[in-house]
Design a protein around this motif. Structure first.
Motif, mmCIF file in Angstrom:
data_model
loop_
_atom_site.group_PDB
_atom_site.id
_atom_site.type_symbol
_atom_site.label_atom_id
_atom_site.label_comp_id
_atom_site.label_asym_id
_atom_site.label_seq_id
_atom_site.Cartn_x
_atom_site.Cartn_y
_atom_site.Cartn_z
ATOM 1 N N THR A 104 1.501 -18.150 0.752
ATOM 2 C CA THR A 104 2.134 -16.941 0.244
ATOM 3 C C THR A 104 1.767 -16.787 -1.221
ATOM 4 O O THR A 104 1.910 -17.728 -1.997
ATOM 5 N N GLN A 141 -1.285 -8.989 4.641
ATOM 6 C CA GLN A 141 -0.188 -8.986 3.676
ATOM 7 C C GLN A 141 -0.661 -8.797 2.237
ATOM 8 O O GLN A 141 0.120 -8.397 1.378
ATOM 9 N N GLU A 142 -1.940 -9.036 1.982
ATOM 10 C CA GLU A 142 -2.454 -8.855 0.627
ATOM 11 C C GLU A 142 -3.288 -7.580 0.486
ATOM 12 O O GLU A 142 -3.772 -7.273 -0.608
ATOM 13 N N ARG A 185 3.696 -8.729 -5.574
ATOM 14 C CA ARG A 185 3.622 -7.358 -5.076
ATOM 15 C C ARG A 185 4.655 -6.517 -5.817
ATOM 16 O O ARG A 185 5.770 -6.961 -6.056
ATOM 17 N N LYS A 186 4.278 -5.320 -6.123
ATOM 18 C CA LYS A 186 5.203 -4.427 -6.821
ATOM 19 C C LYS A 186 5.738 -3.392 -5.837
ATOM 20 O O LYS A 186 4.978 -2.772 -5.103
ATOM 21 N N ASP A 187 7.030 -3.201 -5.834
ATOM 22 C CA ASP A 187 7.632 -2.152 -5.030
ATOM 23 C C ASP A 187 7.355 -0.809 -5.693
ATOM 24 O O ASP A 187 7.061 -0.724 -6.891
ATOM 25 N N VAL A 236 7.298 -10.813 3.001
ATOM 26 C CA VAL A 236 6.119 -11.657 3.222
ATOM 27 C C VAL A 236 6.520 -13.122 3.290
ATOM 28 O O VAL A 236 6.144 -13.831 4.231
ATOM 29 N N LEU A 267 -2.181 -10.982 -7.585
ATOM 30 C CA LEU A 267 -1.212 -11.885 -6.959
ATOM 31 C C LEU A 267 -1.395 -13.298 -7.502
ATOM 32 O O LEU A 267 -2.472 -13.700 -7.908
ATOM 33 N N CYS A 319 -3.220 -5.192 -2.657
ATOM 34 C CA CYS A 319 -2.482 -5.823 -3.754
ATOM 35 C C CYS A 319 -3.459 -6.483 -4.729
ATOM 36 O O CYS A 319 -4.430 -7.101 -4.316
ATOM 37 N N GLU A 320 -3.170 -6.353 -6.001
ATOM 38 C CA GLU A 320 -3.997 -6.978 -7.019
ATOM 39 C C GLU A 320 -3.129 -7.877 -7.889
ATOM 40 O O GLU A 320 -1.924 -7.682 -8.004
#
Length: 177
Positions: free
Chosen positions: A19, A166-167, A23-25, A2, A173, A170-171
């Motif tokens: 940006t 990109q988000e 984010r977690k993989d 990102v 951030l 996702c929580e």
């Protein structure tokens, strides 16, 4: 990816994109995404397919056109997608030329060596995919025409759609590392 994408976009003349981090993989392959099917649209399909891919993820028709504007940079590689060629004459510059060229050039049918249908401009050698030229249909076309004449409107809408992409999902951030 990102941060790299956002920095590259701005480095190529595009807008500054905020940006957010955190984010977690996936912890293991068992919880990762199984395949790419349905994550991006197929280049050989039209408007209904674009909507099938993007609308369930919360994207509007305007978002679809704005995100497609990312084709202003880069090119298709036959060994990866089956399609071949650059969309614009300046594929390392992020601007609204994807839209201006789409509206100003004539494209003819072509089949790549891999058997994929695409459209090619004889003069410049640039290409458009079926999914690109589908944006010339209503109601997508109004956004194409706006972005072709108003780069700032494209940049504004691109940033909003790209940040949403990109988000997505996702929580928690945060704005700083």
């Amino acid at each position: 990816w990102v941060l790299a994408a956002n920095v590259a976009t701005e480095s190529m003349g595009g807008p500054a994109i905020p940006t957010r981090f955190g984010r977690k993989d996936a912890a293991s392959s068992a919880v990762s995404v199984e395949s790419q099917v349905g994550r991006l649209p197929d280049g050989d399909k039209g408007c209904p397919h674009l909507r099938e891919i993007f609308h369930p993820k919360g994207f509007t028709d305007k978002d679809i056109v704005a995100l497609s504007g990312a084709h202003t940079v880069g090119k298709c590689h036959a060994d990866r997608s089956g399609f071949d060629g650059a969309w614009t004459e300046a594929p390392l510059k992020f601007d609204n030329s994807y839209f201006t060229e789409m509206l100003s050039k004539a494209y003819t049918d072509e089949t790549t060596a891999q058997g994929c249908p695409q459209k090619k401009n004889a003069g410049s050698g640039t290409i458009m995919l079926i999914s690109d030229l589908a944006l010339l249909e209503a109601p997508f076309r109004e956004h194409v025409e706006l972005y072709a004449k108003d780069q700032e409107a494209f940049f504004k809408d691109y940033v909003a759609a790209w940040v949403k992409l990109q988000e997505n999902g996702c929580e928690g951030l945060r704005d700083t590392l």
